[in-house]
Design a protein around this motif. Structure first.
Motif, PDB file in Angstrom:
ATOM      1  N   SER A 121       4.445  -3.709  -8.884  1.00 35.88           N
ATOM      2  CA  SER A 121       5.246  -2.850  -9.984  1.00 35.88           C
ATOM      3  C   SER A 121       4.664  -1.346  -9.795  1.00 35.88           C
ATOM      4  CB  SER A 121       4.788  -3.464 -11.232  1.00 35.88           C
ATOM      5  OG  SER A 121       5.366  -4.640 -11.460  1.00 35.88           O
ATOM      6  N   GLU A 122       3.595  -1.035  -9.775  1.00 39.46           N
ATOM      7  CA  GLU A 122       3.127   0.429  -9.560  1.00 39.46           C
ATOM      8  C   GLU A 122       3.886   0.901  -8.141  1.00 39.46           C
ATOM      9  OE1 GLU A 122      -1.135   0.796  -9.686  1.00 39.46           O
ATOM     10  OE2 GLU A 122      -1.021  -0.373 -11.610  1.00 39.46           O
ATOM     11  N   LEU A 123       3.741   0.316  -7.368  1.00 38.40           N
ATOM     12  CA  LEU A 123       4.262   0.797  -5.986  1.00 38.40           C
ATOM     13  C   LEU A 123       5.922   1.006  -6.070  1.00 38.40           C
ATOM     14  CD1 LEU A 123       2.294  -1.150  -3.370  1.00 38.40           C
ATOM     15  CD2 LEU A 123       2.243   1.381  -3.768  1.00 38.40           C
ATOM     16  N   LEU A 124       6.748  -0.254  -6.799  1.00 38.95           N
ATOM     17  CA  LEU A 124       8.073   0.195  -6.942  1.00 38.95           C
ATOM     18  C   LEU A 124       8.355   1.250  -7.744  1.00 38.95           C
ATOM     19  CD1 LEU A 124       9.122  -3.716  -7.341  1.00 38.95           C
ATOM     20  CD2 LEU A 124       9.855  -2.284  -5.444  1.00 38.95           C
ATOM     21  N   ALA A 125       7.665   1.240  -8.830  1.00 39.62           N
ATOM     22  CA  ALA A 125       7.743   2.687  -9.815  1.00 39.62           C
ATOM     23  C   ALA A 125       7.536   4.034  -9.210  1.00 39.62           C
ATOM     24  CB  ALA A 125       6.816   2.466 -10.876  1.00 39.62           C
ATOM     25  N   GLU A 126       6.604   3.916  -8.166  1.00 42.32           N
ATOM     26  CA  GLU A 126       6.325   5.270  -7.357  1.00 42.32           C
ATOM     27  C   GLU A 126       7.641   5.298  -6.597  1.00 42.32           C
ATOM     28  OE1 GLU A 126       2.519   5.866  -5.409  1.00 42.32           O
ATOM     29  OE2 GLU A 126       1.652   4.754  -7.148  1.00 42.32           O
ATOM     30  N   LEU A 127       7.962   4.431  -5.885  1.00 40.71           N
ATOM     31  CA  LEU A 127       9.099   4.694  -4.807  1.00 40.71           C
ATOM     32  C   LEU A 127      10.424   4.875  -5.512  1.00 40.71           C
ATOM     33  CD1 LEU A 127       8.807   1.530  -2.531  1.00 40.71           C
ATOM     34  CD2 LEU A 127       8.402   3.763  -1.681  1.00 40.71           C
ATOM     35  N   GLU A 128      10.677   4.538  -6.773  1.00 48.07           N
ATOM     36  CA  GLU A 128      11.814   4.991  -7.365  1.00 48.07           C
ATOM     37  C   GLU A 128      11.881   6.324  -7.745  1.00 48.07           C
ATOM     38  OE1 GLU A 128      11.767   2.282 -10.744  1.00 48.07           O
ATOM     39  OE2 GLU A 128      12.615   0.701  -9.834  1.00 48.07           O
ATOM     40  N   GLY A 129      10.664   7.118  -8.074  1.00 52.18           N
ATOM     41  CA  GLY A 129      10.765   8.453  -8.198  1.00 52.18           C
ATOM     42  C   GLY A 129      11.067   9.173  -7.034  1.00 52.18           C
ATOM     43  N   LEU A 130      11.045   8.757  -5.874  1.00 50.76           N
ATOM     44  CA  LEU A 130      11.156   9.630  -4.467  1.00 50.76           C
ATOM     45  C   LEU A 130      12.459   9.579  -4.122  1.00 50.76           C
ATOM     46  CD1 LEU A 130       8.152   7.627  -2.514  1.00 50.76           C
ATOM     47  CD2 LEU A 130       8.226   9.909  -3.712  1.00 50.76           C
ATOM     48  N   SER A 131      12.778  10.583  -3.375  1.00 52.61           N
ATOM     49  CA  SER A 131      14.081  10.862  -2.711  1.00 52.61           C
ATOM     50  C   SER A 131      14.463   9.700  -1.647  1.00 52.61           C
ATOM     51  CB  SER A 131      14.442  12.236  -1.976  1.00 52.61           C
ATOM     52  OG  SER A 131      13.437  12.498  -1.015  1.00 52.61           O
ATOM     53  N   ASP A 132      15.468   9.650  -1.086  1.00 55.21           N
ATOM     54  CA  ASP A 132      15.665   8.838  -0.094  1.00 55.21           C
ATOM     55  C   ASP A 132      14.832   8.991   1.142  1.00 55.21           C
ATOM     56  OD1 ASP A 132      17.469   7.032  -1.663  1.00 55.21           O
ATOM     57  OD2 ASP A 132      19.217   7.932  -0.427  1.00 55.21           O
ATOM     58  N   GLU A 133      15.021  10.292   1.364  1.00 52.44           N
ATOM     59  CA  GLU A 133      13.990  10.908   2.653  1.00 52.44           C
ATOM     60  C   GLU A 133      12.432  10.463   2.454  1.00 52.44           C
ATOM     61  OE1 GLU A 133      12.880  15.220   4.206  1.00 52.44           O
ATOM     62  OE2 GLU A 133      15.017  14.684   4.274  1.00 52.44           O
ATOM     63  N   GLN A 134      11.969  10.808   1.232  1.00 49.52           N
ATOM     64  CA  GLN A 134      10.541  10.544   0.898  1.00 49.52           C
ATOM     65  C   GLN A 134      10.395   9.149   1.044  1.00 49.52           C
ATOM     66  OE1 GLN A 134      10.884  12.366  -2.908  1.00 49.52           O
ATOM     67  NE2 GLN A 134       9.323  14.182  -2.063  1.00 49.52           N
ATOM     68  N   ALA A 135      11.292   8.239   0.510  1.00 46.63           N
ATOM     69  CA  ALA A 135      11.041   6.697   0.427  1.00 46.63           C
ATOM     70  C   ALA A 135      10.822   6.257   1.930  1.00 46.63           C
ATOM     71  CB  ALA A 135      12.195   5.958  -0.376  1.00 46.63           C
ATOM     72  N   ARG A 136      11.939   6.688   2.562  1.00 45.25           N
ATOM     73  CA  ARG A 136      11.892   6.337   4.183  1.00 45.25           C
ATOM     74  C   ARG A 136      10.342   6.494   4.715  1.00 45.25           C
ATOM     75  NH1 ARG A 136      16.693   8.399   4.377  1.00 45.25           N
ATOM     76  NH2 ARG A 136      18.641   7.060   3.621  1.00 45.25           N
ATOM     77  N   ALA A 137       9.869   8.030   4.457  1.00 49.56           N
ATOM     78  CA  ALA A 137       8.685   8.233   5.062  1.00 49.56           C
ATOM     79  C   ALA A 137       7.587   7.642   4.499  1.00 49.56           C
ATOM     80  CB  ALA A 137       8.483   9.812   4.720  1.00 49.56           C
ATOM     81  N   VAL A 138       7.567   6.907   3.357  1.00 49.11           N
ATOM     82  CA  VAL A 138       6.625   6.233   2.806  1.00 49.11           C
ATOM     83  C   VAL A 138       6.677   4.818   3.453  1.00 49.11           C
ATOM     84  CG1 VAL A 138       5.613   4.923   0.603  1.00 49.11           C
ATOM     85  CG2 VAL A 138       6.411   7.519   0.640  1.00 49.11           C
ATOM     86  N   LEU A 139       7.822   4.341   3.766  1.00 53.48           N
ATOM     87  CA  LEU A 139       8.037   3.231   4.388  1.00 53.48           C
ATOM     88  C   LEU A 139       7.657   3.136   5.714  1.00 53.48           C
ATOM     89  CD1 LEU A 139      10.872   1.788   2.265  1.00 53.48           C
ATOM     90  CD2 LEU A 139       8.410   1.168   1.990  1.00 53.48           C
ATOM     91  N   GLY A 140       7.520   4.205   6.456  1.00 58.89           N
ATOM     92  CA  GLY A 140       7.340   4.305   7.798  1.00 58.89           C
ATOM     93  C   GLY A 140       8.609   4.507   8.839  1.00 58.89           C
ATOM     94  N   GLN A 141       9.565   4.713   7.797  1.00 56.39           N
ATOM     95  CA  GLN A 141      10.913   4.578   8.771  1.00 56.39           C
ATOM     96  C   GLN A 141      11.272   6.394   8.923  1.00 56.39           C
ATOM     97  OE1 GLN A 141      13.736   2.961   6.440  1.00 56.39           O
ATOM     98  NE2 GLN A 141      12.926   0.956   6.744  1.00 56.39           N
ATOM     99  N   GLU A 142      12.077   6.747  10.026  1.00 53.21           N
ATOM    100  CA  GLU A 142      12.290   8.126  10.165  1.00 53.21           C
ATOM    101  C   GLU A 142      13.295   8.485   9.217  1.00 53.21           C
ATOM    102  OE1 GLU A 142      13.626   9.253  14.076  1.00 53.21           O
ATOM    103  OE2 GLU A 142      11.979   7.815  15.052  1.00 53.21           O
ATOM    104  N   ALA A 143      13.370   9.784   8.698  1.00 57.76           N
ATOM    105  CA  ALA A 143      14.123  10.232   7.533  1.00 57.76           C
ATOM    106  C   ALA A 143      15.431  10.388   8.028  1.00 57.76           C
ATOM    107  CB  ALA A 143      13.650  11.532   7.020  1.00 57.76           C
TER     108      ALA A 143
END
Length: 143
Positions: A121-143
């Motif tokens: 839940s904490e991780l999802l809350a953090e991901l929801e606050g990120l831009s798509d580019e930031q979320a992809r970077a956190v998930l290890g995908q290219e932006a």
């Protein structure tokens, strides 16, 4: 934290199997009404909980309270798929043993699941606050 309005697992299992659903439904109505801060008369048994005003955080809290009080593990998907008080009661009662002797809930396993869900839940809350580019970077995908 408020005192739980739900019966304990032992209290529920002490009831005859044919009375468990009725008792649990009544207690769920009180619990949901208290969570929403509304009158019990406004809580319909067949109305989706989200239509009553339950949000995702409230759903997680209700799910955790059900697990704590009743020793019944429910997926958050049950709530997200439009659960009503009637379907929630059915899900819980179907996971209880038929007789009064349930052999005890595995509290350690439930605790591990709760800790995992808290972290998720904490991780999802953090991901929801990120831009798509930031979320992809956190998930290890290219932006």
């Amino acid at each position: 934290a408020r005192t739980s309005l739900l019966p304990s697992r032992a209290q529920l299992l002490a009831l005859p199997a044919d009375r468990r659903a009725e008792t649990l439904t009544g207690q769920l109505v009180l619990t949901v009404a208290a969570t929403l801060g509304s009158a019990t008369a406004s809580v319909g048994l067949d109305q989706p909980l989200f239509d009553l005003g339950l949000d995702s955080l409230m759903a997680v809290e209700l799910k955790n309270e059900i697990e704590r009080q009743l020793g019944v593990s429910l997926s958050i998907a049950v709530f997200l798929e439009g659960a009503t008080l009637r379907t929630l009661t059915e899900q819980i009662v179907s996971r209880l043993p038929a007789g009064a002797d349930d052999g005890g809930a595995d509290a350690a396993a439930i605790g591990r699941v709760e800790r995992f869900e808290d972290v998720a839940s904490e991780l999802l809350a953090e991901l929801e606050g990120l831009s798509d580019e930031q979320a992809r970077a956190v998930l290890g995908q290219e932006a």
